[in-house]
Design a protein around this motif. Structure first.
Motif, mmCIF file in Angstrom:
data_model
loop_
_atom_site.group_PDB
_atom_site.id
_atom_site.type_symbol
_atom_site.label_atom_id
_atom_site.label_comp_id
_atom_site.label_asym_id
_atom_site.label_seq_id
_atom_site.Cartn_x
_atom_site.Cartn_y
_atom_site.Cartn_z
ATOM 1 N N TYR B 370 -52.266 -39.389 -0.767
ATOM 2 C CA TYR B 370 -53.563 -40.310 -0.286
ATOM 3 C C TYR B 370 -54.658 -39.405 0.219
ATOM 4 C CZ TYR B 370 -56.429 -44.057 1.402
ATOM 5 O OH TYR B 370 -57.494 -44.765 1.395
ATOM 6 N N GLY B 371 -55.844 -39.640 -0.145
ATOM 7 C CA GLY B 371 -57.066 -39.039 0.618
ATOM 8 C C GLY B 371 -57.469 -37.624 -0.280
ATOM 9 N N ASP B 372 -56.511 -36.885 -0.515
ATOM 10 C CA ASP B 372 -56.674 -35.552 -1.429
ATOM 11 C C ASP B 372 -55.543 -35.615 -2.497
ATOM 12 O OD1 ASP B 372 -56.724 -33.125 -2.263
ATOM 13 O OD2 ASP B 372 -56.186 -31.990 -0.480
ATOM 14 N N THR B 373 -56.192 -36.001 -3.700
ATOM 15 C CA THR B 373 -55.295 -36.029 -4.791
ATOM 16 C C THR B 373 -55.682 -35.119 -5.866
ATOM 17 O OG1 THR B 373 -56.760 -37.601 -5.854
ATOM 18 C CG2 THR B 373 -55.144 -38.445 -4.607
ATOM 19 N N LYS B 374 -56.263 -33.809 -5.648
ATOM 20 C CA LYS B 374 -56.513 -33.062 -6.364
ATOM 21 C C LYS B 374 -55.482 -32.347 -7.326
ATOM 22 C CE LYS B 374 -57.272 -29.111 -3.562
ATOM 23 N NZ LYS B 374 -57.230 -29.876 -1.839
ATOM 24 N N ASP B 375 -54.461 -32.337 -6.516
ATOM 25 C CA ASP B 375 -53.363 -31.705 -7.293
ATOM 26 C C ASP B 375 -52.405 -32.625 -7.858
ATOM 27 O OD1 ASP B 375 -53.573 -28.890 -6.578
ATOM 28 O OD2 ASP B 375 -53.282 -29.678 -4.760
ATOM 29 N N GLY B 376 -52.706 -33.915 -7.979
ATOM 30 C CA GLY B 376 -52.012 -34.991 -8.666
ATOM 31 C C GLY B 376 -51.519 -34.659 -10.179
ATOM 32 N N SER B 377 -52.257 -34.026 -10.923
ATOM 33 C CA SER B 377 -52.084 -33.960 -12.333
ATOM 34 C C SER B 377 -51.207 -32.438 -12.325
ATOM 35 C CB SER B 377 -53.088 -33.778 -13.214
ATOM 36 O OG SER B 377 -54.253 -33.412 -12.724
ATOM 37 N N TRP B 378 -51.288 -31.655 -11.476
ATOM 38 C CA TRP B 378 -50.497 -30.475 -11.251
ATOM 39 C C TRP B 378 -49.138 -30.823 -10.931
ATOM 40 C CZ3 TRP B 378 -49.045 -26.948 -7.072
ATOM 41 C CH2 TRP B 378 -48.534 -25.816 -7.582
ATOM 42 N N TYR B 379 -48.828 -31.809 -10.158
ATOM 43 C CA TYR B 379 -47.484 -32.128 -9.644
ATOM 44 C C TYR B 379 -46.728 -32.875 -10.741
ATOM 45 C CZ TYR B 379 -48.606 -30.850 -4.844
ATOM 46 O OH TYR B 379 -49.057 -30.175 -3.816
ATOM 47 N N PHE B 380 -47.667 -33.753 -11.374
ATOM 48 C CA PHE B 380 -47.199 -34.839 -12.345
ATOM 49 C C PHE B 380 -46.903 -34.072 -13.679
ATOM 50 C CE2 PHE B 380 -48.690 -37.899 -15.877
ATOM 51 C CZ PHE B 380 -47.179 -38.672 -15.744
ATOM 52 N N GLN B 381 -47.303 -32.812 -14.026
ATOM 53 C CA GLN B 381 -46.973 -32.018 -15.133
ATOM 54 C C GLN B 381 -45.566 -31.349 -14.757
ATOM 55 O OE1 GLN B 381 -49.828 -30.743 -17.059
ATOM 56 N NE2 GLN B 381 -48.616 -29.685 -18.530
ATOM 57 N N MET B 382 -45.599 -31.089 -13.370
ATOM 58 C CA MET B 382 -44.226 -30.416 -12.936
ATOM 59 C C MET B 382 -43.051 -31.353 -12.912
ATOM 60 S SD MET B 382 -44.815 -27.641 -10.245
ATOM 61 C CE MET B 382 -46.241 -28.115 -9.074
ATOM 62 N N ILE B 383 -43.317 -32.619 -12.796
ATOM 63 C CA ILE B 383 -42.131 -33.635 -12.687
ATOM 64 C C ILE B 383 -41.742 -33.957 -14.028
ATOM 65 C CG2 ILE B 383 -41.917 -36.217 -12.335
ATOM 66 C CD1 ILE B 383 -43.883 -36.006 -9.920
ATOM 67 N N ARG B 384 -42.953 -34.088 -15.120
ATOM 68 C CA ARG B 384 -42.552 -34.505 -16.500
ATOM 69 C C ARG B 384 -41.871 -33.139 -17.107
ATOM 70 N NH1 ARG B 384 -46.705 -37.581 -19.838
ATOM 71 N NH2 ARG B 384 -46.792 -35.615 -21.013
ATOM 72 N N ASP B 385 -42.225 -32.170 -16.804
ATOM 73 C CA ASP B 385 -41.480 -30.910 -17.522
ATOM 74 C C ASP B 385 -40.302 -30.427 -16.687
ATOM 75 O OD1 ASP B 385 -43.445 -30.632 -18.948
ATOM 76 O OD2 ASP B 385 -44.605 -28.827 -18.032
ATOM 77 N N GLY B 386 -39.883 -31.060 -15.525
ATOM 78 C CA GLY B 386 -38.693 -30.807 -14.784
ATOM 79 C C GLY B 386 -38.490 -29.377 -14.314
ATOM 80 N N LYS B 387 -39.614 -29.114 -13.892
ATOM 81 C CA LYS B 387 -39.839 -27.473 -13.892
ATOM 82 C C LYS B 387 -39.108 -27.016 -12.422
ATOM 83 C CE LYS B 387 -43.460 -24.245 -12.726
ATOM 84 N NZ LYS B 387 -43.818 -22.960 -13.788
#
Ligand code: SRM
Ligand SMILES: Cc1cc2nc3c(=O)[nH]c(=O)nc-3n(C[C@H](O)[C@H](O)[C@H](O)COP(=O)(O)OP(=O)(O)OC[C@H]3O[C@@H](n4cnc5c(N)ncnc54)[C@H](O)[C@@H]3O)c2cc1C
Ligand code: SF4
Ligand code: FES
Lengths: 102, 807
Positions: B370-387
């Motif tokens: 919340y408030g600072d979401t610039k890394d949202g898609s970066w984290y999302f990608q890691m979640i999806r890739d199970g990295k």
């Protein structure tokens, strides 16, 4: 009235490649597609004037070497979403000889 | 051949996307008929929120206008609801008697808002929030009435409340749970959200259960009563408490449903002639309510309808973004955690920033921000890739911005940026332009934004910011491509890895052969896949595969850098940055002879000559009589060196000598992207070995080798690989590392991207621990280099490339 000028043989242009023709009206790019059709455009990209003759040819399209706009070889129109047009010239192929109407 | 008949029921986002994908794959296979219960062509439902908020008009959100249907010969029945499917005769019947026969039927009926069955729920002024009709009703109500109540504090409810508040209504959000958006947020983030919405004037009643809606004499709602007996006035009640998949039609035809039309991984229902996609389906027990998974379904379904039969839908991980201007919120995956998970939390209540990451055995499984979401898609990608994030863990919380990926002026929060601020420094694109294009052109992916606006299309350093703008504009509809299965380009569905493997295993040595075997969609590829394929073929089959110059970018075809005016630059090689008086004299003579006035010392310790006409290049090279510097190529560029032990009072190793030797061994190496090496004679590191693809630092007892540094768009410090004693070892280890990179990296990935993908541990295992593997890698490199040629040598110049034709 413009005249047909003999420019080159088909073999002078590599398939999926191009050659530059120096003319009084400026450089003309002659392209040869994989299906051995020949197209001619003024050698200036509608974006910032990049030399289209130096681009990569695929299908009936050339990708400009400077910033990658795609230009349709048949009509000189930029491929959407880009907008712009480069003047085209008529070509014809007879018995392996390439003619340009100029 | 007679065309097959495809009928689609439901003219919404999932269905039409499926048709678009199908038309790409098999444009002529079907005669298509579409039934839609709404009177509009397909529109962007998620943009109803900005329409309600007054930020956009209905006309702006049409995705496929009537022309589109006409162009593709689609028979369109608008305002016609299908009420019966006759599976025996394969015919559908609409309410008004219209019928259509099908060979394949596609159900894409979406869902309807759930209306709480409380007394008064059928009064005038009580509505759901689903379509253009509802949106109009809300806009009209806001003109006449004052009090609005939104039941449901989820995504949809809050977007409705925000829109109504902006239209001047006094809005109260009623929510059954103790905090807002409990399915997407934990309490801490929800509290911050609530505080900012309150600051915008919205009111909240949490843990409040609705007992009844009270009507006026005119039959319109006038108040809402809660279980505790209290009442508040309400002239408009919007129910946003959930959705119900529209399964009635399917059920009446005897198709198996269970909280959704049950489909397999190929999106087939229990009747093999009938497919279903979108919010109406239940896949592996899940019904989705966001568009990103529906688009994934559409792609797979189209593949099967097109009779290609190679795709499977295996479910999606979804992420959430609230589309309320000025609020940055993101959540994805499992963010509640349990006894087997660990959390990393950052909570700055005063600064209005909250972030929580949930990890399970070094894999990121959820994130709330919340408030600072610039890394949202970066984290999302890691979640999806199970990295596996073990290596990143220390700085995971600081995000990718920690590693760059900001806008041109360093800004990193999309919400705080004014529309006029520049996002992309290469192409001069402002935030407002990006937002406008996303909304008006109906863009959903980063690639589409790049195409339409050019933002992030050049150096890519603002990609994170552009993704963030995209996510906050389209909400959960945005889904970054999972890196693992990203296709090479639009010409194929195969990944780089799959293509490389096929080239190796099936001994494919020519590009047309690759395209034919792997069923490329285009006759001769595009400007993005051809150079990659050319490299892959050459790398897999050195000395056997033939180079295809037409598949190389002009720089590599003309062996010089093209300049903005179409002339070229020439950078001859100077081994390890060393030169001689004779060489300098020759350069000076060439400059005089060809009237070259622009001469520059490069950042790579050599000399660049500018403004040379293409037809003059071969003569310039011949006169220079120096080898090519490959300053234009995906190849070894420079080996930078420092003075070293020969002269320097601190030098402990002969860095210049080793640099020259390395360059002479490796100078004809071609690679997925450019490669830069540096050798320093002591840890003072004057050759900047810390930011090179391979950086070598002399120490008293030998040499330290660092890899995967980068000094360009995002500065990356090279990582320590190994320490060795001798020069031979430096050559063998560096060479083995470079060969591994050559064989495994995706085209246009620098070493830093490659190592980031596979992990340094893997590289160490192959290059350090496994001696046999290292020696074999180095041997393959030497074999590949043996017959490489200097492209500038007179005998290798292809005259047809350089000579113009004339009339
Ligand atoms: C000539 C030179 C600038 C100078 O005058 O010093 C230069 C010029 C260009 N660089 Fe560079 N780079 C030059 C050193 C560098 C350095 C410094 C270095 O090598 O020590 C870097 C950072 C180090 C690194 O790469 O890790 C550098 C990072 C880049 C990048 C970003 C690469 C990245 O992965 O982030 C690009 C863009 C790209 O390659 O896609 C780039 C691209 C370019 C291009 C090729 C742009 C283009 O595509 O046309 C420029 C060509 C100009 C021309 O026509 O000659 N140049 N460039 C330098 C040539 C060195 C040489 O002798 O070969
Ligand atoms: C206001 C709002 C904001 C949203 N915001 C987001 C967001 O930010 N991010 C996100 O990912 N998702 C968002 N969504 C959800 C998203 O819009 C849906 O997930 C998506 O539209 C579902 O697509 P669909 O094709 O399955 O259904 P729909 O788009 O609803 O299409 C189904 C269509 O079928 C028609 N139909 C139904 N039955 C029949 C029948 N028997 N005969 C003929 N036609 C029929 C319906 O009228 C409808 O037009 C939002 C939704 C709303 C309402
Ligand atoms: S030389 Fe490098 S930094 Fe300079 S303008 Fe060109 S690409 Fe940009
Ligand atoms: S000049 Fe052709 S794309 Fe820019």
């Amino acid at each position: 009235m413009k005249n047909w000028q003999l420019i080159a043989t088909l073999e002078d242009i590599p398939p999926l490649g191009s050659r530059v023709v120096k003319t009084a009206q400026g450089d003309i790019a002659l392209f040869r597609s994989a299906d051995d059709q020949v197209f001619a455009l003024h050698d200036r990209c509608p974006h910032k004037g990049g030399p289209l003759s130096q681009g990569i040819v695929f299908g009936h399209t050339v990708a400009c070497p400077l910033h990658g706009w795609n230009i349709n070889l048949e009509d000189g129109q930029a491929v959407a979403p880009d907008v712009g047009c480069t003047k085209r010239l008529n070509t014809k192929l007879e018995a392996g000889a390439v003619y340009l109407q100029i | 051949m007679k065309k097959l008949k495809l009928v689609m029921v439901g003219n919404g986002m999932a269905g039409v996307r499926t048709l678009e994908e199908l038309l790409k794959l098999a444009p002529d296979l079907y005669d298509i008929t579409v039934f839609g219960a709404e009177p509009y062509p397909n529109y962007n439902r998620i943009m109803l929120s900005p329409v309600l908020a007054g930020e956009q008009e209905i006309e702006d959100i049409i995705l496929n206008d009537l022309d589109w249907y006409a162009q593709h010969n689609i028979t369109l029945h608008l305002n016609k609801k299908v009420v019966r499917i006759d599976r025996l005769n394969k015919v559908v019947h609409a309410e008004d008697g219209t019928t259509a026969e099908y060979d394949r039927l596609l159900l894409a009926t979406g869902s309807t808002p759930f209306i709480l069955p409380v007394p008064g729920s059928t009064l005038d002024g009580v509505i759901g929030y689903r379509d253009i009709h509802d949106t109009h009703a809300m806009i009209e109500a806001a003109k006449k009435y004052q009090h609005a109540v939104v039941i449901g504090g989820g995504l949809l409810g809050l977007e409705a409340a925000n829109g109504l508040a902006l239209r001047g209504m006094d809005v109260t959000v009623v929510h059954l749970m103790p905090w807002l958006m409990e399915r997407q947020l934990d309490k801490a983030a929800a509290d911050l959200l609530q505080a900012s919405l309150e600051a915008k004037g919205m009111k909240f009643r949490l843990e409040a259960q609705t007992q009844a809606l009270i009507g006026s004499e005119l039959g319109r709602v006038s108040a809402i009563r809660f279980k505790d007996g209290t009442e508040i006035p309400a002239d408009l009640v919007v129910m946003a408490v959930g959705i119900r998949p529209n399964t009635a039609l399917a059920e009446s035809a005897g198709i198996h449903c269970n909280r959704g039309i049950v489909v397999s991984d190929t999106l087939q229902t229990y009747d093999p002639a009938i497919y279903a996609v979108g919010e109406c389906v239940s896949h592996r027990g899940t019904a989705y309510g966001l568009v990103a998974p529906l688009f994934d379904m559409g792609k797979v379904c189209a593949n099967h309808l097109a009779r290609m039969g190679i795709a499977r839908y295996q479910g999606s991980v979804t992420s959430t973004k609230l589309k309320v201007t000025g609020i940055d919120l993101f959540s994805a995956g499992d963010f509640t955690g349990n006894e087997h998970t660990e959390e990393i939390v950052l909570h700055d209540a005063a600064g209005g920033v909250y972030k929580k990451l949930v990890l399970k055995e070094d894999v990121l499984i959820g994130a709330v921000m919340y408030g600072d979401t610039k890394d949202g898609s970066w984290y999302f990608q890691m979640i999806r890739d199970g990295k596996n994030v073990a290596e990143l863990r220390d700085h995971l919380m600081f995000g990718q911005s920690h590693l760059g990926n900001t806008g041109h002026q360093g800004q990193s929060s999309a919400a705080a940026m004014p529309d006029s601020m520049e996002v992309c420094g290469c192409n001069g694109v402002c935030k407002g332009t990006v937002v406008k294009a996303i909304k008006e052109q109906g863009l959903f992916t980063l690639d589409e934004v790049r195409k339409h606006t050019k933002a992030s299309a050049s150096c890519g350093s603002c990609t994170g910011l552009v993704e963030q703008i995209l996510a906050s504009t389209v909400g959960g509809a945005y889904s970054p491509q999972a890196g693992k299965c990203k296709p090479m380009c639009g010409c194929t569905d195969l990944t780089h890895e799959a293509v490389r493997e096929a080239i190796r295993e099936r001994t494919l040595t020519r590009i047309p052969q690759v395209m034919q075997e792997l069923e490329w969609r285009t006759p001769n590829g595009c400007a993005s896949c051809r150079p990659a394929l050319n490299y892959y073929v050459l790398c897999a089959h050195p000395r056997v595969a033939q180079d295809d110059p037409q598949s190389r970018f002009i720089n590599e075809r003309a062996h010089g850098n093209i300049q903005k005016d179409g002339t070229f630059s020439v950078v001859p090689r100077m081994w390890g940055g060393t030169t001689s008086a004779a060489q300098l004299r020759r350069i000076a003579d060439v400059a005089d002879k060809y009237a070259i006035t622009a001469i520059k010392v490069t950042g790579g310790q050599r000399i660049d000559l500018f403004g040379i006409k293409k037809e003059d290049l071969p003569k310039v090279w011949a006169d220079l009589d120096m080898p090519s510097g490959h300053a234009y190529a995906k190849a070894l560029r420079t080996v930078k060196t420092c003075v070293g032990s020969e002269w320097c009072r601190f030098g402990v190793q002969d860095s210049t000598g080793l640099g020259v030797e390395l360059e002479q061994v490796l100078w004809k190496l071609n690679s997925p992207h450019k490669v830069k090496i540096a050798v320093s004679g002591c840890p003072r590191n004057c050759a900047e070995s810390g930011i090179k693809d391979v950086g070598i630092i002399g120490v008293d007892s030998g040499w330290e080798i660092y890899v995967a540094g980068n000094g360009g768009i995002k500065t990356e410090v090279a990582q320590f690989l190994v320490k060795v004693k001798t020069r031979e070892e430096v050559l063998e280890y560096s060479g083995a590392f470079l060969q591994l990179y050559r064989e495994e990296a995706r085209y246009l990935d620098r070493t830093v991207h490659y190592v980031e993908r596979v992990g340094l541990d893997y590289v160490k295992q192959r290059v350090i621990e496994d001696e046999a593997c290292r020696k074999a890698l180095y041997e393959r490199l030497r074999y590949a280099l043996q017959e490489e040629k200097d492209p500038w040598a007179t005998e290798n110049v292809n005259p047809r490339e350089f000579a113009p034709l004339s009339i």
